[in-house]
Design an enzyme around this catalytic site. Structure first.
Site, PDB file in Angstrom:
ATOM      1  N   ALA A 336       0.781  -1.106  -0.200  1.00 43.81           N
ATOM      2  CA  ALA A 336      -0.030   0.100   0.060  1.00 43.81           C
ATOM      3  C   ALA A 336       0.957   1.188  -0.102  1.00 43.81           C
ATOM      4  CB  ALA A 336      -0.840   0.199   1.204  1.00 43.81           C
ATOM      5  N   THR A 358      -4.230  -8.370   0.736  1.00 40.47           N
ATOM      6  CA  THR A 358      -3.399  -8.246  -0.653  1.00 40.47           C
ATOM      7  C   THR A 358      -2.614  -6.625  -0.399  1.00 40.47           C
ATOM      8  OG1 THR A 358      -5.072  -7.538  -1.922  1.00 40.47           O
ATOM      9  CG2 THR A 358      -4.247  -9.845  -1.982  1.00 40.47           C
ATOM     10  N   CYS A 359      -3.442  -5.815   0.005  1.00 37.80           N
ATOM     11  CA  CYS A 359      -2.780  -4.476  -0.082  1.00 37.80           C
ATOM     12  C   CYS A 359      -1.507  -4.298   0.926  1.00 37.80           C
ATOM     13  CB  CYS A 359      -3.649  -3.609   0.754  1.00 37.80           C
ATOM     14  SG  CYS A 359      -5.495  -3.540   0.231  1.00 37.80           S
ATOM     15  N   PHE A 360      -1.440  -5.240   1.831  1.00 39.01           N
ATOM     16  CA  PHE A 360      -0.338  -5.356   2.770  1.00 39.01           C
ATOM     17  C   PHE A 360       0.750  -6.433   2.598  1.00 39.01           C
ATOM     18  CE2 PHE A 360      -3.763  -3.045   4.944  1.00 39.01           C
ATOM     19  CZ  PHE A 360      -3.171  -1.866   4.846  1.00 39.01           C
TER      20      PHE A 360
END
Length: 392
Positions: A336, A358-360
Protein backbone atom coordinates in the site's frame (compact mmCIF):
# COMPACT_ATOMS: atom_id res chain seq x y z
CA UNK A 1 12.37 -16.26 -21.64
CA UNK A 2 10.37 -19.46 -21.47
CA UNK A 3 11.52 -22.25 -23.75
CA UNK A 4 9.19 -24.73 -25.41
CA UNK A 5 8.78 -26.72 -22.19
CA UNK A 6 7.40 -24.46 -19.48
CA UNK A 7 8.96 -26.64 -16.80
CA UNK A 8 12.44 -25.69 -17.97
CA UNK A 9 12.17 -21.96 -17.46
CA UNK A 10 15.63 -20.43 -17.31
CA UNK A 11 15.10 -17.21 -15.39
CA UNK A 12 17.32 -14.33 -16.44
CA UNK A 13 19.12 -13.24 -13.27
CA UNK A 14 18.60 -9.51 -12.80
CA UNK A 15 22.04 -7.92 -12.81
CA UNK A 16 23.07 -4.96 -10.70
CA UNK A 17 23.28 -2.93 -13.91
CA UNK A 18 19.67 -3.83 -14.74
CA UNK A 19 18.48 -2.96 -11.23
CA UNK A 20 20.07 0.45 -11.60
CA UNK A 21 18.41 0.90 -15.01
CA UNK A 22 15.00 -0.04 -13.67
CA UNK A 23 15.43 2.29 -10.67
CA UNK A 24 16.10 5.27 -12.97
CA UNK A 25 13.35 4.14 -15.39
CA UNK A 26 10.71 3.98 -12.61
CA UNK A 27 11.74 7.44 -11.40
CA UNK A 28 10.63 8.90 -14.78
CA UNK A 29 6.95 8.22 -14.03
CA UNK A 30 5.06 10.41 -11.60
CA UNK A 31 1.41 9.91 -10.67
CA UNK A 32 -0.76 12.98 -11.18
CA UNK A 33 -2.57 14.34 -8.13
CA UNK A 34 -6.02 13.00 -7.35
CA UNK A 35 -7.46 9.57 -7.97
CA UNK A 36 -9.47 7.78 -10.64
CA UNK A 37 -12.24 5.46 -9.46
CA UNK A 38 -13.02 2.39 -11.56
CA UNK A 39 -15.77 -0.04 -10.61
CA UNK A 40 -15.71 -3.49 -12.25
CA UNK A 41 -18.21 -6.35 -12.23
CA UNK A 42 -16.29 -9.62 -11.87
CA UNK A 43 -18.64 -11.39 -14.27
CA UNK A 44 -18.18 -8.63 -16.90
CA UNK A 45 -14.48 -8.09 -16.33
CA UNK A 46 -13.38 -7.62 -19.94
CA UNK A 47 -16.33 -5.43 -21.02
CA UNK A 48 -16.23 -3.16 -17.95
CA UNK A 49 -12.45 -2.79 -18.10
CA UNK A 50 -12.57 -2.01 -21.82
CA UNK A 51 -15.28 0.60 -21.26
CA UNK A 52 -13.46 2.43 -18.45
CA UNK A 53 -9.89 2.25 -19.80
CA UNK A 54 -11.01 3.28 -23.31
CA UNK A 55 -13.27 6.16 -22.28
CA UNK A 56 -10.96 7.86 -19.79
CA UNK A 57 -8.14 10.11 -20.96
CA UNK A 58 -4.53 9.02 -20.40
CA UNK A 59 -4.04 12.02 -18.07
CA UNK A 60 -6.97 10.91 -15.94
CA UNK A 61 -5.66 7.33 -15.79
CA UNK A 62 -2.26 8.62 -14.63
CA UNK A 63 -3.82 9.51 -11.26
CA UNK A 64 -3.94 7.06 -8.33
CA UNK A 65 -5.84 4.04 -9.65
CA UNK A 66 -8.66 3.02 -7.27
CA UNK A 67 -10.27 -0.22 -8.46
CA UNK A 68 -13.31 -1.78 -6.79
CA UNK A 69 -15.27 -4.93 -7.57
CA UNK A 70 -19.04 -4.43 -7.51
CA UNK A 71 -20.65 -6.01 -4.44
CA UNK A 72 -17.38 -6.56 -2.57
CA UNK A 73 -16.03 -4.65 0.37
CA UNK A 74 -12.37 -3.92 -0.09
CA UNK A 75 -10.15 -0.92 0.48
CA UNK A 76 -7.86 -0.62 -2.53
CA UNK A 77 -4.43 0.24 -1.21
CA UNK A 78 -3.00 -1.28 -4.39
CA UNK A 79 -3.94 -4.91 -3.79
CA UNK A 80 -7.17 -4.84 -5.76
CA UNK A 81 -5.48 -2.98 -8.62
CA UNK A 82 -2.87 -5.76 -8.70
CA UNK A 83 -5.57 -8.44 -8.68
CA UNK A 84 -7.45 -6.61 -11.45
CA UNK A 85 -4.29 -6.53 -13.60
CA UNK A 86 -3.77 -10.24 -12.94
CA UNK A 87 -7.36 -11.09 -13.92
CA UNK A 88 -7.59 -8.76 -16.93
CA UNK A 89 -4.30 -10.23 -18.23
CA UNK A 90 -5.96 -13.65 -18.33
CA UNK A 91 -8.96 -12.20 -20.16
CA UNK A 92 -7.04 -10.08 -22.69
CA UNK A 93 -4.69 -12.91 -23.63
CA UNK A 94 -7.33 -15.64 -23.62
CA UNK A 95 -7.26 -17.24 -27.11
CA UNK A 96 -11.08 -17.32 -26.91
CA UNK A 97 -11.14 -13.62 -27.93
CA UNK A 98 -8.97 -14.40 -31.00
CA UNK A 99 -6.69 -11.43 -30.23
CA UNK A 100 -3.68 -13.45 -29.06
CA UNK A 101 -2.67 -17.08 -29.49
CA UNK A 102 0.00 -19.27 -27.94
CA UNK A 103 3.08 -19.37 -30.11
CA UNK A 104 3.07 -23.17 -30.33
CA UNK A 105 1.01 -25.98 -28.90
CA UNK A 106 3.41 -26.67 -26.00
CA UNK A 107 4.39 -23.10 -25.17
CA UNK A 108 3.10 -20.43 -22.83
CA UNK A 109 4.35 -17.44 -24.81
CA UNK A 110 1.85 -15.27 -26.64
CA UNK A 111 1.80 -13.77 -30.11
CA UNK A 112 -0.77 -11.64 -31.94
CA UNK A 113 -3.32 -13.79 -33.77
CA UNK A 114 -3.01 -12.89 -37.50
CA UNK A 115 -6.72 -13.74 -37.89
CA UNK A 116 -7.84 -11.34 -35.12
CA UNK A 117 -9.87 -9.32 -37.65
CA UNK A 118 -12.55 -11.99 -37.25
CA UNK A 119 -13.42 -9.70 -34.33
CA UNK A 120 -14.56 -6.46 -36.07
CA UNK A 121 -13.39 -4.24 -33.16
CA UNK A 122 -10.00 -5.92 -32.90
CA UNK A 123 -7.90 -2.76 -33.40
CA UNK A 124 -9.80 -0.98 -30.59
CA UNK A 125 -9.12 -3.98 -28.37
CA UNK A 126 -5.39 -3.95 -29.21
CA UNK A 127 -5.20 -0.26 -28.33
CA UNK A 128 -7.00 -1.06 -25.05
CA UNK A 129 -4.53 -3.89 -24.31
CA UNK A 130 -1.63 -1.52 -25.09
CA UNK A 131 -3.13 0.97 -22.64
CA UNK A 132 -3.47 -1.67 -19.90
CA UNK A 133 0.14 -2.84 -20.34
CA UNK A 134 1.35 0.79 -20.46
CA UNK A 135 -0.70 1.62 -17.36
CA UNK A 136 0.87 -1.34 -15.53
CA UNK A 137 4.42 -0.26 -16.42
CA UNK A 138 3.59 3.37 -15.54
CA UNK A 139 2.42 2.23 -12.09
CA UNK A 140 5.34 -0.17 -11.55
CA UNK A 141 2.94 -3.12 -11.65
CA UNK A 142 3.21 -6.38 -13.64
CA UNK A 143 1.18 -8.10 -16.35
CA UNK A 144 0.48 -11.82 -16.08
CA UNK A 145 1.57 -13.00 -19.51
CA UNK A 146 4.69 -13.44 -21.63
CA UNK A 147 5.09 -12.54 -25.29
CA UNK A 148 7.34 -14.10 -27.91
CA UNK A 149 10.78 -12.48 -28.15
CA UNK A 150 10.07 -10.64 -31.46
CA UNK A 151 7.13 -8.88 -29.77
CA UNK A 152 9.51 -7.20 -27.29
CA UNK A 153 11.95 -6.51 -30.13
CA UNK A 154 9.17 -4.75 -32.08
CA UNK A 155 8.48 -2.60 -29.01
CA UNK A 156 12.17 -1.64 -29.12
CA UNK A 157 12.15 -1.12 -32.90
CA UNK A 158 14.55 -4.03 -33.50
CA UNK A 159 14.29 -6.68 -36.24
CA UNK A 160 13.67 -10.36 -35.45
CA UNK A 161 16.40 -12.91 -36.24
CA UNK A 162 16.42 -16.54 -37.35
CA UNK A 163 17.38 -17.54 -33.77
CA UNK A 164 14.10 -16.03 -32.52
CA UNK A 165 12.28 -18.61 -34.64
CA UNK A 166 13.72 -21.54 -32.67
CA UNK A 167 11.60 -20.97 -29.55
CA UNK A 168 8.44 -20.14 -31.52
CA UNK A 169 8.42 -22.75 -34.30
CA UNK A 170 11.31 -25.27 -33.94
CA UNK A 171 10.36 -27.23 -37.08
CA UNK A 172 10.26 -24.14 -39.30
CA UNK A 173 13.53 -22.98 -37.74
CA UNK A 174 15.23 -26.29 -38.59
CA UNK A 175 14.11 -26.15 -42.23
CA UNK A 176 15.35 -22.55 -42.64
CA UNK A 177 18.62 -23.41 -40.88
CA UNK A 178 19.06 -26.34 -43.30
CA UNK A 179 18.70 -23.97 -46.26
CA UNK A 180 21.33 -21.71 -44.72
CA UNK A 181 23.80 -24.53 -43.93
CA UNK A 182 23.53 -26.56 -47.16
CA UNK A 183 24.11 -26.00 -50.87
CA UNK A 184 20.60 -25.70 -52.33
CA UNK A 185 21.67 -25.54 -56.00
CA UNK A 186 19.41 -27.88 -57.96
CA UNK A 187 17.81 -29.14 -54.70
CA UNK A 188 15.14 -26.57 -53.83
CA UNK A 189 12.91 -24.60 -56.20
CA UNK A 190 12.08 -21.42 -54.27
CA UNK A 191 11.11 -17.86 -55.15
CA UNK A 192 11.04 -14.70 -52.99
CA UNK A 193 7.38 -15.23 -52.14
CA UNK A 194 5.36 -17.16 -49.57
CA UNK A 195 1.85 -18.65 -49.36
CA UNK A 196 -0.36 -17.39 -46.55
CA UNK A 197 -3.74 -18.92 -45.75
CA UNK A 198 -6.34 -16.54 -44.36
CA UNK A 199 -9.93 -17.62 -43.69
CA UNK A 200 -9.55 -20.60 -46.03
CA UNK A 201 -8.12 -18.54 -48.91
CA UNK A 202 -4.46 -19.02 -49.87
CA UNK A 203 -2.74 -15.76 -50.85
CA UNK A 204 0.73 -15.45 -52.30
CA UNK A 205 2.80 -12.68 -50.76
CA UNK A 206 5.99 -11.29 -52.33
CA UNK A 207 8.81 -10.89 -49.82
CA UNK A 208 10.19 -8.05 -51.96
CA UNK A 209 9.05 -6.32 -55.18
CA UNK A 210 9.28 -8.75 -58.10
CA UNK A 211 9.71 -11.65 -55.68
CA UNK A 212 7.55 -14.05 -57.73
CA UNK A 213 10.12 -14.13 -60.50
CA UNK A 214 13.23 -13.94 -58.31
CA UNK A 215 14.76 -17.40 -57.74
CA UNK A 216 16.43 -18.19 -54.41
CA UNK A 217 20.05 -19.30 -54.91
CA UNK A 218 23.27 -19.64 -52.90
CA UNK A 219 24.05 -15.94 -53.39
CA UNK A 220 20.76 -14.52 -52.09
CA UNK A 221 19.47 -17.22 -49.72
CA UNK A 222 20.53 -15.28 -46.58
CA UNK A 223 18.47 -12.27 -47.71
CA UNK A 224 15.57 -14.65 -48.48
CA UNK A 225 15.68 -16.11 -44.95
CA UNK A 226 15.98 -12.66 -43.32
CA UNK A 227 12.91 -11.45 -45.24
CA UNK A 228 11.02 -14.67 -44.48
CA UNK A 229 11.71 -14.31 -40.73
CA UNK A 230 10.54 -10.66 -40.71
CA UNK A 231 7.39 -11.70 -42.62
CA UNK A 232 6.70 -14.68 -40.34
CA UNK A 233 6.73 -12.44 -37.25
CA UNK A 234 4.64 -9.65 -38.74
CA UNK A 235 2.30 -11.54 -41.13
CA UNK A 236 -1.15 -10.05 -40.81
CA UNK A 237 -0.30 -8.37 -37.49
CA UNK A 238 1.15 -4.96 -38.42
CA UNK A 239 -2.05 -2.99 -37.74
CA UNK A 240 -2.64 -4.79 -34.44
CA UNK A 241 0.92 -4.11 -33.27
CA UNK A 242 0.62 -0.43 -34.24
CA UNK A 243 -2.65 -0.13 -32.26
CA UNK A 244 -1.07 -1.86 -29.25
CA UNK A 245 1.97 0.47 -29.36
CA UNK A 246 -0.25 3.57 -29.75
CA UNK A 247 -2.12 2.62 -26.56
CA UNK A 248 1.07 1.72 -24.68
CA UNK A 249 2.89 4.93 -25.68
CA UNK A 250 0.17 7.09 -24.10
CA UNK A 251 1.68 6.04 -20.75
CA UNK A 252 5.25 5.05 -21.61
CA UNK A 253 6.95 6.80 -24.56
CA UNK A 254 8.63 4.10 -26.64
CA UNK A 255 12.01 5.90 -26.75
CA UNK A 256 12.28 5.45 -22.95
CA UNK A 257 12.36 1.66 -23.44
CA UNK A 258 15.59 1.87 -25.44
CA UNK A 259 17.73 1.53 -22.28
CA UNK A 260 16.59 -2.12 -22.05
CA UNK A 261 17.32 -5.10 -24.24
CA UNK A 262 14.45 -7.43 -25.15
CA UNK A 263 15.09 -9.79 -22.20
CA UNK A 264 15.07 -6.92 -19.73
CA UNK A 265 11.90 -5.48 -21.28
CA UNK A 266 10.18 -8.83 -20.65
CA UNK A 267 11.11 -8.51 -16.95
CA UNK A 268 9.91 -4.89 -16.80
CA UNK A 269 6.48 -5.86 -18.18
CA UNK A 270 5.93 -9.29 -16.65
CA UNK A 271 8.43 -9.77 -13.83
CA UNK A 272 9.97 -13.14 -13.06
CA UNK A 273 7.87 -16.26 -13.60
CA UNK A 274 10.34 -18.48 -11.75
CA UNK A 275 9.75 -18.31 -7.99
CA UNK A 276 12.91 -18.62 -5.88
CA UNK A 277 11.75 -20.00 -2.51
CA UNK A 278 15.08 -19.13 -0.83
CA UNK A 279 14.71 -15.49 -1.91
CA UNK A 280 11.07 -15.60 -0.73
CA UNK A 281 12.07 -16.88 2.75
CA UNK A 282 14.90 -14.35 3.07
CA UNK A 283 12.46 -11.51 2.42
CA UNK A 284 9.59 -12.61 4.68
CA UNK A 285 8.58 -10.74 7.84
CA UNK A 286 6.88 -12.46 10.83
CA UNK A 287 4.44 -10.70 13.16
CA UNK A 288 2.51 -11.18 16.43
CA UNK A 289 4.79 -13.86 17.87
CA UNK A 290 5.71 -15.91 14.81
CA UNK A 291 9.37 -16.48 13.90
CA UNK A 292 11.25 -18.66 11.45
CA UNK A 293 11.64 -21.33 14.16
CA UNK A 294 7.90 -21.58 15.00
CA UNK A 295 6.59 -25.06 14.11
CA UNK A 296 3.65 -23.73 12.06
CA UNK A 297 6.04 -21.50 10.07
CA UNK A 298 8.38 -24.44 9.43
CA UNK A 299 5.38 -26.45 8.19
CA UNK A 300 4.37 -23.49 5.99
CA UNK A 301 7.76 -23.44 4.23
CA UNK A 302 7.75 -27.23 4.01
CA UNK A 303 4.44 -26.91 2.13
CA UNK A 304 5.81 -24.17 -0.17
CA UNK A 305 8.90 -26.30 -0.92
CA UNK A 306 6.62 -29.22 -1.86
CA UNK A 307 4.45 -27.05 -4.17
CA UNK A 308 4.96 -27.13 -7.93
CA UNK A 309 5.33 -23.84 -9.81
CA UNK A 310 1.59 -23.43 -10.33
CA UNK A 311 0.74 -23.81 -6.61
CA UNK A 312 3.49 -21.38 -5.61
CA UNK A 313 2.11 -18.87 -8.12
CA UNK A 314 -1.40 -19.34 -6.70
CA UNK A 315 -0.18 -18.78 -3.14
CA UNK A 316 1.70 -15.65 -4.16
CA UNK A 317 -1.36 -14.37 -6.02
CA UNK A 318 -3.60 -15.13 -3.00
CA UNK A 319 -1.40 -13.04 -0.69
CA UNK A 320 -0.07 -10.26 -2.95
CA UNK A 321 -2.67 -9.99 -5.74
CA UNK A 322 -0.25 -11.09 -8.46
CA UNK A 323 1.55 -14.31 -9.34
CA UNK A 324 4.63 -12.41 -10.51
CA UNK A 325 7.78 -11.43 -8.64
CA UNK A 326 9.31 -8.01 -9.45
CA UNK A 327 12.51 -8.20 -11.51
CA UNK A 328 14.57 -7.20 -8.45
CA UNK A 329 13.21 -10.19 -6.49
CA UNK A 330 11.04 -10.52 -3.36
CA UNK A 331 12.77 -7.56 -1.68
CA UNK A 332 10.89 -5.28 -4.12
CA UNK A 333 7.29 -6.51 -3.55
CA UNK A 334 4.94 -3.51 -3.64
CA UNK A 335 2.35 -2.82 -0.94
CA UNK A 336 0.00 0.00 0.00
CA UNK A 337 2.77 2.43 0.89
CA UNK A 338 5.64 1.47 -1.41
CA UNK A 339 7.86 -1.53 -0.73
CA UNK A 340 6.14 -4.12 1.47
CA UNK A 341 7.76 -7.49 2.17
CA UNK A 342 5.78 -10.72 2.26
CA UNK A 343 4.38 -10.90 5.81
CA UNK A 344 2.99 -13.78 7.88
CA UNK A 345 0.90 -12.73 10.88
CA UNK A 346 -0.05 -15.05 13.74
CA UNK A 347 -3.78 -15.56 14.26
CA UNK A 348 -4.41 -17.32 17.58
CA UNK A 349 -7.14 -19.53 18.97
CA UNK A 350 -8.61 -21.00 15.81
CA UNK A 351 -7.86 -23.47 13.04
CA UNK A 352 -9.86 -21.97 10.18
CA UNK A 353 -8.56 -21.12 6.74
CA UNK A 354 -5.65 -18.74 6.28
CA UNK A 355 -6.77 -15.35 4.93
CA UNK A 356 -4.94 -12.56 3.15
CA UNK A 357 -4.71 -8.78 2.91
CA UNK A 358 -3.24 -8.15 -0.53
CA UNK A 359 -2.83 -4.42 0.16
CA UNK A 360 -0.18 -5.34 2.72
CA UNK A 361 1.13 -8.60 1.17
CA UNK A 362 0.05 -10.24 4.42
CA UNK A 363 -0.98 -13.82 5.12
CA UNK A 364 -2.97 -14.31 8.33
CA UNK A 365 -1.97 -17.83 9.35
CA UNK A 366 -3.77 -19.55 12.28
CA UNK A 367 -1.43 -20.95 14.91
CA UNK A 368 -3.73 -23.76 16.04
CA UNK A 369 -2.92 -26.37 13.37
CA UNK A 370 -1.94 -29.67 15.03
CA UNK A 371 -0.20 -31.38 12.08
CA UNK A 372 1.64 -30.53 8.85
CA UNK A 373 -1.14 -32.28 6.88
CA UNK A 374 -3.77 -30.01 8.45
CA UNK A 375 -1.83 -26.86 7.56
CA UNK A 376 -1.19 -28.12 4.03
CA UNK A 377 -4.88 -28.89 3.43
CA UNK A 378 -6.10 -25.56 4.82
CA UNK A 379 -3.53 -23.63 2.77
CA UNK A 380 -4.50 -25.40 -0.46
CA UNK A 381 -8.22 -24.83 0.24
CA UNK A 382 -7.62 -21.13 0.89
CA UNK A 383 -5.62 -20.46 -2.27
CA UNK A 384 -7.97 -22.38 -4.57
CA UNK A 385 -11.40 -21.72 -3.14
CA UNK A 386 -11.51 -18.18 -1.81
CA UNK A 387 -11.95 -15.07 -3.92
CA UNK A 388 -12.52 -11.42 -3.12
CA UNK A 389 -11.18 -9.14 -0.43
CA UNK A 390 -11.64 -8.78 3.28
CA UNK A 391 -11.65 -5.23 4.53
CA UNK A 392 -8.63 -4.16 6.61
Amino acid sequence: GINAEYGHWNPPTPSRDFQLKIYHFRALFQLRSGEVQISIRRDHLFEDSFYHITNKSANELKKHLKISFVGEQGLDYGGIAREWLFLISHEMFNPYYCLFEYSSKDSYTLQINPLSSVNPNHLDFFKFIGRVVGLAVFNGKLIDGYFIRPFYKKMLGQPATLEDMEAVDPEYYRSLKWILDNDITGVLDLNFCVDFEQFGVVNQVELKPGGKTLVVDEGNKKEYIDLLVQWRFSRGTEEQMTSFLNGFAEFVPLNLLKVFDHKELELVISGVAYIDVNDWRRNTVYKSGYSESTTVIQWFWQAVESFDHEKRSRLLQFVTGTARVPPEGFCALQGANGYQKFTIEKITSHTGLPSSHTCFNRLDLPSGYKTYQELYQKLITAIYETEGFSIQ
